[in-house]
Design a protein around this motif. Structure first.
Motif, PDB file in Angstrom:
ATOM      1  N   GLY A  23       0.811  -1.213   0.000  1.00 24.52           N
ATOM      2  CA  GLY A  23       0.000   0.000   0.000  1.00 24.52           C
ATOM      3  C   GLY A  23       0.842   1.258   0.000  1.00 24.52           C
ATOM      4  N   TYR A  24       1.953   1.247   0.746  1.00 27.55           N
ATOM      5  CA  TYR A  24       2.828   2.430   0.780  1.00 27.55           C
ATOM      6  C   TYR A  24       3.450   2.686  -0.587  1.00 27.55           C
ATOM      7  CZ  TYR A  24       2.367   1.952   5.833  1.00 27.55           C
ATOM      8  OH  TYR A  24       1.865   1.863   7.098  1.00 27.55           O
ATOM      9  N   GLY A  25       3.821   1.600  -1.303  1.00 24.98           N
ATOM     10  CA  GLY A  25       4.393   1.784  -2.633  1.00 24.98           C
ATOM     11  C   GLY A  25       3.413   2.400  -3.600  1.00 24.98           C
ATOM     12  N   ARG A  26       2.135   1.963  -3.504  1.00 28.99           N
ATOM     13  CA  ARG A  26       1.124   2.527  -4.400  1.00 28.99           C
ATOM     14  C   ARG A  26       0.897   3.995  -4.089  1.00 28.99           C
ATOM     15  NH1 ARG A  26      -4.434   2.753  -3.960  1.00 28.99           N
ATOM     16  NH2 ARG A  26      -4.368   1.465  -2.071  1.00 28.99           N
ATOM     17  N   LEU A  31       1.792   9.832  -5.287  1.00 25.38           N
ATOM     18  CA  LEU A  31       2.356  11.129  -4.919  1.00 25.38           C
ATOM     19  C   LEU A  31       3.358  11.618  -5.961  1.00 25.38           C
ATOM     20  CD1 LEU A  31       2.916  10.684  -1.070  1.00 25.38           C
ATOM     21  CD2 LEU A  31       1.176  12.073  -2.217  1.00 25.38           C
ATOM     22  N   VAL A  32       4.149  10.694  -6.511  1.00 31.15           N
ATOM     23  CA  VAL A  32       5.100  11.075  -7.554  1.00 31.15           C
ATOM     24  C   VAL A  32       4.362  11.573  -8.791  1.00 31.15           C
ATOM     25  CG1 VAL A  32       6.858  10.195  -9.126  1.00 31.15           C
ATOM     26  CG2 VAL A  32       6.925   9.553  -6.719  1.00 31.15           C
ATOM     27  N   MET A  33       3.287  10.882  -9.180  1.00 29.42           N
ATOM     28  CA  MET A  33       2.523  11.301 -10.353  1.00 29.42           C
ATOM     29  C   MET A  33       1.861  12.658 -10.131  1.00 29.42           C
ATOM     30  SD  MET A  33       3.248   8.997 -12.437  1.00 29.42           S
ATOM     31  CE  MET A  33       2.195   9.612 -13.755  1.00 29.42           C
ATOM     32  N   VAL A  34       1.367  12.890  -8.910  1.00 25.29           N
ATOM     33  CA  VAL A  34       0.776  14.202  -8.605  1.00 25.29           C
ATOM     34  C   VAL A  34       1.831  15.296  -8.700  1.00 25.29           C
ATOM     35  CG1 VAL A  34      -0.270  15.585  -6.778  1.00 25.29           C
ATOM     36  CG2 VAL A  34      -1.093  13.269  -7.209  1.00 25.29           C
ATOM     37  N   ALA A  35       3.035  15.013  -8.192  1.00 24.60           N
ATOM     38  CA  ALA A  35       4.114  16.007  -8.262  1.00 24.60           C
ATOM     39  C   ALA A  35       4.498  16.296  -9.708  1.00 24.60           C
ATOM     40  CB  ALA A  35       5.326  15.506  -7.476  1.00 24.60           C
TER      41      ALA A  35
END
Length: 292
Positions: A23-26, A31-35
């Motif tokens: 779950g943390y990886g997803r 978060l990376v995609m949002v950034a």
């Protein structure tokens, strides 16, 4: 008479266990995609924000939301930079060039896709060479040719240039997509009495809708945003396209950032609308071409 009984169930069926940290990886990927989305959208935000501000707001807080927003920059940019005639020139050149590219590219690819050997293969390789070689190598001969035809400063000179330059890429896209299509449809039309022209126009071309949308978007973006060629072929003729008009506008009003960014927004809107209307065909077109 004895009957076998099933063993009693002691609990709910076992479910697959989730790996620790999955779950943390997803969430980390999201978060990376949002950034990344924020990074790409920030220039668009800055462009629109500055276009909706007056000089006082820009001097006080350039990146803050406009309060209140003003549309005066767009009105002044439209009248001061003569963007109206420039938009008409760009629209005519882009539309006619796209029409010729779709007609010539699709019909040429229909022959190349059905003739994988001999002359068809040789012509296909020739078109691929047109993609590999940079068009800047032929700028002087092409300029001389257009000058000899008396087409400098005219629409037909620009249409001839863009059609010739983008035709190899267009044929490449159409051929890859058409090779992925089953040939049974065209063969059935030929058996029913159609000639190749009728089979192509009535059966094959409607199936090319995804790749046609891709061809239109990619070529429209290139033609609309091209700056060097219109500056060379149309300079001083009064038929300059949008990039040339915006360039002269920016040089004249470089200190008035509101007008500059309003002009940039007006220049980008038409091709952005075309992309939004046809974007669903881009992935389909590339996917079909990759299958071929």
């Amino acid at each position: 008479m004895s009957t076998a009984t099933a063993p009693p169930t002691t609990g709910a069926p076992r479910q697959g266990r989730r790996r620790p940290g999955a779950g943390y990886g997803r969430y980390g990927l999201e978060l990376v995609m949002v950034a990344v989305a924020v990074i790409f959208l920030f220039p668009v935000y800055a462009l629109v924000t500055l276009a909706l501000k007056d000089p006082r707001q820009i001097a006080e807080s350039p990146l803050a939301p406009p309060s209140p927003p003003t549309l005066g920059n767009f009105r002044d940019a439209w009248s001061s930079a003569s963007l109206g005639p420039a938009l008409v020139n760009s629209t005519v050149i882009t539309a006619v060039s796209l029409l010729l590219l779709v007609v010539l590219g699709s019909t040429g690819a229909y022959y190349l896709a059905r003739r994988a050997r001999g002359l068809g293969y040789g012509l296909y390789v020739l078109f691929l060479l047109g993609i590999v070689l940079p068009f800047q190598l032929g700028m002087i001969p092409l300029y001389k040719l257009v000058d000899d035809l008396g087409w400098l400063g005219t629409y037909q000179g620009m249409v001839l240039f863009y059609t010739g330059i983008q035709l190899p890429f267009t044929v490449f896209l159409y051929t890859g997509f058409m090779r992925a299509l089953p040939p049974d449809y065209a063969q059935a039309a030929l058996i029913d009495g159609c000639d190749h022209r009728q089979a192509f126009t009535r059966i094959v071309f409607p199936l090319l809708r995804p790749i046609t949308g891709t061809v239109i978007i990619l070529n429209a973006v290139f033609i609309w945003n091209d700056f060097f060629t219109p500056l060379l072929y149309l300079g001083g003729s009064g038929k300059e396209t949008v990039p040339v008009g915006v360039f002269s506008f920016v040089g004249q009003y470089v200190s008035d950032y509101g007008l500059v960014f309003a002009g940039l927004v007006l220049a980008a809107l038409p091709v952005l609308l075309v992309f939004l209307l046809l974007q669903r065909y881009v992935i389909k077109g590339f996917a079909g071409g990759l299958k071929g």
